[in-house]
Enzyme design. Structure first.
Site, PDB file in Angstrom:
ATOM      1  CE1 TYR A  52      -4.126  -1.727  -0.165  1.00 31.33           C
ATOM      2  CE2 TYR A  52      -2.979  -3.270   1.279  1.00 31.33           C
ATOM      3  CZ  TYR A  52      -4.036  -2.973   0.435  1.00 31.33           C
ATOM      4  OH  TYR A  52      -4.987  -3.911   0.178  1.00 31.33           O
ATOM      5  CD  GLN A  87     -16.969  -1.032  -6.073  1.00 27.89           C
ATOM      6  OE1 GLN A  87     -16.874  -2.215  -5.786  1.00 27.89           O
ATOM      7  NE2 GLN A  87     -17.347  -0.631  -7.278  1.00 27.89           N
ATOM      8  CG  HIS A 105     -14.115  -0.764  -1.038  1.00 27.68           C
ATOM      9  ND1 HIS A 105     -14.103  -1.434  -2.244  1.00 27.68           N
ATOM     10  CD2 HIS A 105     -15.217  -1.222  -0.389  1.00 27.68           C
ATOM     11  CE1 HIS A 105     -15.152  -2.242  -2.326  1.00 27.68           C
ATOM     12  NE2 HIS A 105     -15.839  -2.127  -1.220  1.00 27.68           N
ATOM     13  CB  ALA A 215     -14.319   5.386 -17.959  1.00 32.86           C
TER      14      ALA A 215
HETATM   15  N1  APR Z   1     -13.190   2.235 -18.946  1.00 33.76           N
HETATM   16  C1  APR Z   1     -14.271   1.633 -18.384  1.00 33.76           C
HETATM   17  N2  APR Z   1     -14.209   0.472 -17.737  1.00 33.76           N
HETATM   18  C2  APR Z   1     -13.012  -0.120 -17.637  1.00 33.76           C
HETATM   19  C3  APR Z   1     -11.837   0.429 -18.195  1.00 33.76           C
HETATM   20  C4  APR Z   1     -11.969   1.661 -18.880  1.00 33.76           C
HETATM   21  N3  APR Z   1     -10.932   2.279 -19.436  1.00 33.76           N
HETATM   22  N4  APR Z   1     -10.805  -0.417 -17.939  1.00 33.76           N
HETATM   23  C5  APR Z   1     -11.305  -1.444 -17.253  1.00 33.76           C
HETATM   24  N5  APR Z   1     -12.641  -1.287 -17.081  1.00 33.76           N
HETATM   25  C6  APR Z   1     -13.578  -2.171 -16.389  1.00 33.76           C
HETATM   26  C7  APR Z   1     -13.234  -3.629 -16.477  1.00 33.76           C
HETATM   27  O1  APR Z   1     -13.816  -4.185 -17.666  1.00 33.76           O
HETATM   28  C8  APR Z   1     -13.888  -4.177 -15.209  1.00 33.76           C
HETATM   29  O2  APR Z   1     -15.218  -4.591 -15.452  1.00 33.76           O
HETATM   30  O3  APR Z   1     -13.539  -1.840 -15.027  1.00 33.76           O
HETATM   31  C9  APR Z   1     -13.884  -2.977 -14.267  1.00 33.76           C
HETATM   32  C10 APR Z   1     -12.880  -3.084 -13.123  1.00 33.76           C
HETATM   33  O4  APR Z   1     -13.233  -4.157 -12.311  1.00 33.76           O
HETATM   34  P1  APR Z   1     -12.369  -4.586 -11.051  1.00 33.76           P
HETATM   35  O5  APR Z   1     -10.923  -4.622 -11.396  1.00 33.76           O
HETATM   36  O6  APR Z   1     -12.992  -5.803 -10.485  1.00 33.76           O
HETATM   37  O7  APR Z   1     -12.539  -3.343 -10.044  1.00 33.76           O
HETATM   38  P2  APR Z   1     -13.737  -2.989  -9.057  1.00 33.76           P
HETATM   39  O8  APR Z   1     -15.036  -3.397  -9.635  1.00 33.76           O
HETATM   40  O9  APR Z   1     -13.543  -1.569  -8.695  1.00 33.76           O
HETATM   41  O10 APR Z   1     -13.380  -3.904  -7.819  1.00 33.76           O
HETATM   42  C11 APR Z   1     -14.206  -3.815  -6.681  1.00 33.76           C
HETATM   43  O11 APR Z   1     -12.806  -5.306  -5.451  1.00 33.76           O
HETATM   44  O12 APR Z   1     -10.724  -6.049  -4.801  1.00 33.76           O
HETATM   45  C12 APR Z   1     -11.794  -5.297  -4.462  1.00 33.76           C
HETATM   46  O13 APR Z   1     -11.769  -3.568  -2.886  1.00 33.76           O
HETATM   47  C13 APR Z   1     -11.407  -3.859  -4.203  1.00 33.76           C
HETATM   48  O14 APR Z   1     -12.676  -1.853  -4.646  1.00 33.76           O
HETATM   49  C14 APR Z   1     -12.274  -3.091  -5.199  1.00 33.76           C
HETATM   50  C15 APR Z   1     -13.420  -4.035  -5.425  1.00 33.76           C
END
Ligand code: APR
Length: 228
Positions: A52, A87, A105, A215
């Protein structure tokens, strides 16, 4: 119109902040079990602090992207009718100008004392065991909600979900609860729902509408629609 926006790692991906669920299932070379559980911290605090500390230091090298900036413009128009629940533990929403942001989070920009349980703004490494500014104990840990811990401010989020008109999820895989369940709660209370994500997710079917793309393109386009 009252709008609740849930953001995840995907909104910061184009700023250079890595997402969690990469193809190899590892998060910057670590499994979740190694760095994102209270058990991991008890077993090997140095590895967790180092992980971290590196993420906190990396914030200095990233900038908000057009998606964060568009949400800040939307807040200028909607004011208190907009809430971002993120998150993400980065501070890119705030640096883009958003003020109504709830970090469910936790945040890399604060530290949590394992002794007095106070949260303190924090910018330095924690590996060398600095003292808590509140109680003086060398018990500071990352202010990040790990698997098995309760997310912050859920009561407030559920209250807002009950009276929101539009729920929008941006850049989240919909794999981690409770956030993954927000869309169904919003639907139950009568909100319209929209998903903006690079690809379809395991939650897409629960949204009224799901748009796929980066995004940095989808969010500014949607915000323009909202403002026009
Ligand atoms: N634009 C839009 N979406 C995107 C982009 C982008 N440029 N790049 C990636 N993504 C999408 C991916 O397709 C995926 O569906 O963003 C999503 C990211 O998913 P995760 O990596 O699972 O992240 P998140 O959903 O924030 O995870 C939730 O999991 O590990 C825990 O606490 C941690 O807050 C986190 C939580």
């Amino acid at each position: 119109m009252r709008v609740l926006i849930l953001t995840g790692a995907g909104i910061s991906a184009e700023s250079g902040v890595p997402t969690f669920r990469d193809a190899d299932g590892l998060w910057e070379g670590h499994s979740f079990e190694e760095v994102a559980t209270p058990e991991a911290f008890a077993r090997d605090p140095d590895t967790v602090q180092r992980f971290y500390d590196a993420r906190r230091a990396a914030l200095a090298g990233v900038e908000p992207n057009p998606a964060h900036q568009a949400l800040a413009r939307l807040e200028e128009a909607l004011g208190e009718d907009l809430l971002i629940v993120t998150q993400n533990v980065d501070d890119l929403h705030e640096r883009a100008g958003s003020t109504r942001v709830l970090h469910m989070h936790g945040a890399l920009t604060s530290a949590l004392c394992g002794s007095c349980e106070q949260r303190h703004p924090w910018a330095e490494p924690l590996l060398h065991r600095p003292s808590c500014p509140g109680c003086g104990q060398a018990a500071l840990r990352p202010d990040v909600v790990w698997f098995g811990e309760l997310p912050y401010e859920m009561e407030r989020v559920f209250e807002v979900l009950e009276r929101t008109d539009l729920f929008v999820a941006i850049g989240t895989s919909g794999a981690v609860y409770p956030a993954a369940g927000f869309v169904r709660i919003a639907v139950t209370y009568g909100a319209r729902t929209l998903e903006l994500n690079l690809e379809r997710t395991e939650s897409s079917e629960y949204f009224d509408s799901a748009r796929q793309g980066p995004a940095s393109e989808l969010v500014p386009a949607w915000v323009e629609e909202m403002l026009s």
